[in-house]
Design a protein around this motif. Structure first.
Motif, PDB file in Angstrom:
ATOM      1  N   VAL A  98     -41.927 -16.114   7.938  1.00  0.00           N
ATOM      2  CA  VAL A  98     -42.441 -15.518   9.172  1.00  0.00           C
ATOM      3  C   VAL A  98     -41.453 -14.478   9.696  1.00  0.00           C
ATOM      4  CG1 VAL A  98     -43.826 -17.519   9.781  1.00  0.00           C
ATOM      5  CG2 VAL A  98     -41.447 -17.391  10.562  1.00  0.00           C
ATOM      6  N   THR A  99     -40.438 -14.168   8.892  1.00  0.00           N
ATOM      7  CA  THR A  99     -39.458 -13.144   9.259  1.00  0.00           C
ATOM      8  C   THR A  99     -39.205 -12.238   8.058  1.00  0.00           C
ATOM      9  OG1 THR A  99     -37.576 -14.517   8.572  1.00  0.00           O
ATOM     10  CG2 THR A  99     -38.288 -14.699  10.874  1.00  0.00           C
ATOM     11  N   ALA A 100     -38.641 -11.084   8.343  1.00  0.00           N
ATOM     12  CA  ALA A 100     -38.204 -10.154   7.299  1.00  0.00           C
ATOM     13  C   ALA A 100     -36.734  -9.854   7.526  1.00  0.00           C
ATOM     14  CB  ALA A 100     -39.024  -8.872   7.333  1.00  0.00           C
ATOM     15  N   ASN A 101     -36.055  -9.397   6.503  1.00  0.00           N
ATOM     16  CA  ASN A 101     -34.613  -9.157   6.605  1.00  0.00           C
ATOM     17  C   ASN A 101     -34.264  -7.844   5.906  1.00  0.00           C
ATOM     18  OD1 ASN A 101     -31.868  -9.349   6.927  1.00  0.00           O
ATOM     19  ND2 ASN A 101     -31.592 -11.002   5.460  1.00  0.00           N
ATOM     20  N   GLN A 102     -34.439  -6.753   6.610  1.00  0.00           N
ATOM     21  CA  GLN A 102     -34.160  -5.440   6.032  1.00  0.00           C
ATOM     22  C   GLN A 102     -32.688  -5.292   5.669  1.00  0.00           C
ATOM     23  OE1 GLN A 102     -33.984  -1.076   7.831  1.00  0.00           O
ATOM     24  NE2 GLN A 102     -36.111  -1.785   7.781  1.00  0.00           N
ATOM     25  N   ALA A 103     -31.798  -5.787   6.536  1.00  0.00           N
ATOM     26  CA  ALA A 103     -30.366  -5.688   6.254  1.00  0.00           C
ATOM     27  C   ALA A 103     -30.021  -6.453   4.987  1.00  0.00           C
ATOM     28  CB  ALA A 103     -29.563  -6.213   7.441  1.00  0.00           C
ATOM     29  N   GLY A 104     -30.625  -7.639   4.814  1.00  0.00           N
ATOM     30  CA  GLY A 104     -30.380  -8.412   3.610  1.00  0.00           C
ATOM     31  C   GLY A 104     -30.869  -7.708   2.361  1.00  0.00           C
ATOM     32  N   ALA A 105     -32.018  -7.037   2.471  1.00  0.00           N
ATOM     33  CA  ALA A 105     -32.539  -6.283   1.328  1.00  0.00           C
ATOM     34  C   ALA A 105     -31.609  -5.132   0.962  1.00  0.00           C
ATOM     35  CB  ALA A 105     -33.936  -5.749   1.653  1.00  0.00           C
ATOM     36  N   ASN A 106     -30.969  -4.554   1.970  1.00  0.00           N
ATOM     37  CA  ASN A 106     -30.048  -3.441   1.712  1.00  0.00           C
ATOM     38  C   ASN A 106     -28.779  -3.884   0.994  1.00  0.00           C
ATOM     39  OD1 ASN A 106     -31.360  -1.101   2.714  1.00  0.00           O
ATOM     40  ND2 ASN A 106     -30.925  -1.721   4.815  1.00  0.00           N
TER      41      ASN A 106
END
Length: 348
Positions: A170-178
């Motif tokens: 239910v969340t996304a993690n753009q920083a983690g993907a980077n």
């Protein structure tokens, strides 16, 4: 009797331990028969949909497996005080979430994914078909895992039993993907470390890299090798000179960085072991590809040689590594949710 502070502390520790139990034991909760009584035809729905998509888009198989890969490698950056590493909620379909509701930053817009990762429309189509047959039952995370297997087997590659039962984030993690996803510009040591952090070893690294036996890559992801490698003013010396000339023509200096090139120049849409035979003649497209064979003293060299000479060995290792990768700390049980629309959290 504990003081109020001690009671709070032990309650916090108990909560964290419960979370850790879910995270690290979740792999054992996945099952090949998870949907046998609730959506028994889910695998055939996904396979038929991927096969249909392939009739109009020869790239889609490679794109779908890349979606699964880029979903599984994102770190939630949760550091309990007594641990020295992050906890990964890996294969949770967070990459599919658009901005909206409580999602303020999408992983789709992270640097490794922006204008690069594709196939979202096919996943949405698969989800719509499944919802008609089995509403609110099959997770988007499981769809990604099934679509990856179908993409490989339909491209003449190996098949494997996909373990199911993941739930959706239910969340996304753009920083983690980077930060978590391996970059085509990183050296072998860094890439190995990133895979090791999620329990994947050197054999897994080489086997999973073999997915580059089909699909395309944009010039921007390897053009630094063609003219000014590491600031030397010269091309990467590990590039085959004939192959280099072809790539320089396809990707001229100051040209269009989005121009596509086959990752495997010999059989670009077939899943085979040509990726590894290409490495033997210095025709690895990405720096991270060629370094598997050209890094002096690396333990990856013998594995590359084995896979180049034995396609069956590669297929077997790839299937095993995909199962391991697909089981990187999924959400299970009552964690997360089953999204009815892969692009957004339910109720948003």
């Amino acid at each position: 009797m504990f003081s109020t502070n001690n009671t709070y502390y032990y309650s916090l520790v108990a909560t964290i331990l419960l979370v850790l139990t879910f995270v690290f034991c979740s792999e054992g909760q996945l099952s090949a028969s998870f949907y046998s009584s609730t959506c028994s035809n889910v695998s055939s729905i996904v396979r038929d949909s991927v096969q249909q998509a392939l009739t109009s888009d020869s790239r889609i198989a490679a794109s779908l497996i890349r979606l699964h890969f880029h979903d599984c490698f994102v770190d939630v950056n949760f550091h309990p005080p007594f641990l020295f590493h992050s906890i990964f909620f890996g294969c949770d379909a967070s990459i599919l979430l658009d901005v909206g509701g409580n999602i303020t930053q999408s992983e789709k817009n992270a640097a490794p994914n922006d204008n690069s990762v594709r196939g979202f429309d096919v996943v949405d189509s698969i989800k719509t078909t499944i919802e008609t047959s089995c509403p609110a039952v099959v997770s988007c995370a499981d769809i990604l895992a099934l679509a990856a297997e179908a993409s490989v087997s339909l491209s003449q590659g190996p098949s494997w039993t996909v373990l199911l039962g993941r739930r959706d984030s239910v969340t996304a993690n753009q920083a983690g993907a980077n930060t978590s996803l391996p970059s085509p510009f990183e050296n072998l040591t860094n890439v190995s470390s990133k895979l090791s952090a999620v329990g994947l070893d050197i054999t897994d690294l080489v086997a999973l890299s073999g997915a580059h036996t089909f699909g395309r890559s944009q010039c921007q992801f390897f053009s630094q090798r063609l003219f000014n490698f590491n600031g030397t003013g010269s091309p990467d010396p590990t590039l085959n000179t004939t192959y280099l000339a072809t790539l320089q023509q396809n990707c001229p200096q100051n040209g269009n960085g989005a121009t596509l090139n086959n990752l495997d120049p010999s059989t670009p849409d077939t899943f085979d072991n040509k990726y590894f035979t290409n490495l033997l003649i210095n025709q690895g497209l990405l720096q991270t590809d060629q370094e598997l064979f050209s890094t002096d003293g690396s333990s990856t060299i013998s594995i590359v040689n084995n896979f180049a000479n034995n396609q069956s060995a590669f297929f077997e290792a790839f299937a095993q590594s995909m199962i391991k990768m697909g089981n990187i700390s999924p959400l299970t049980g009552t964690q997360g949710q089953i999204r009815t629309d892969c692009k957004k959290v339910n109720g948003s």
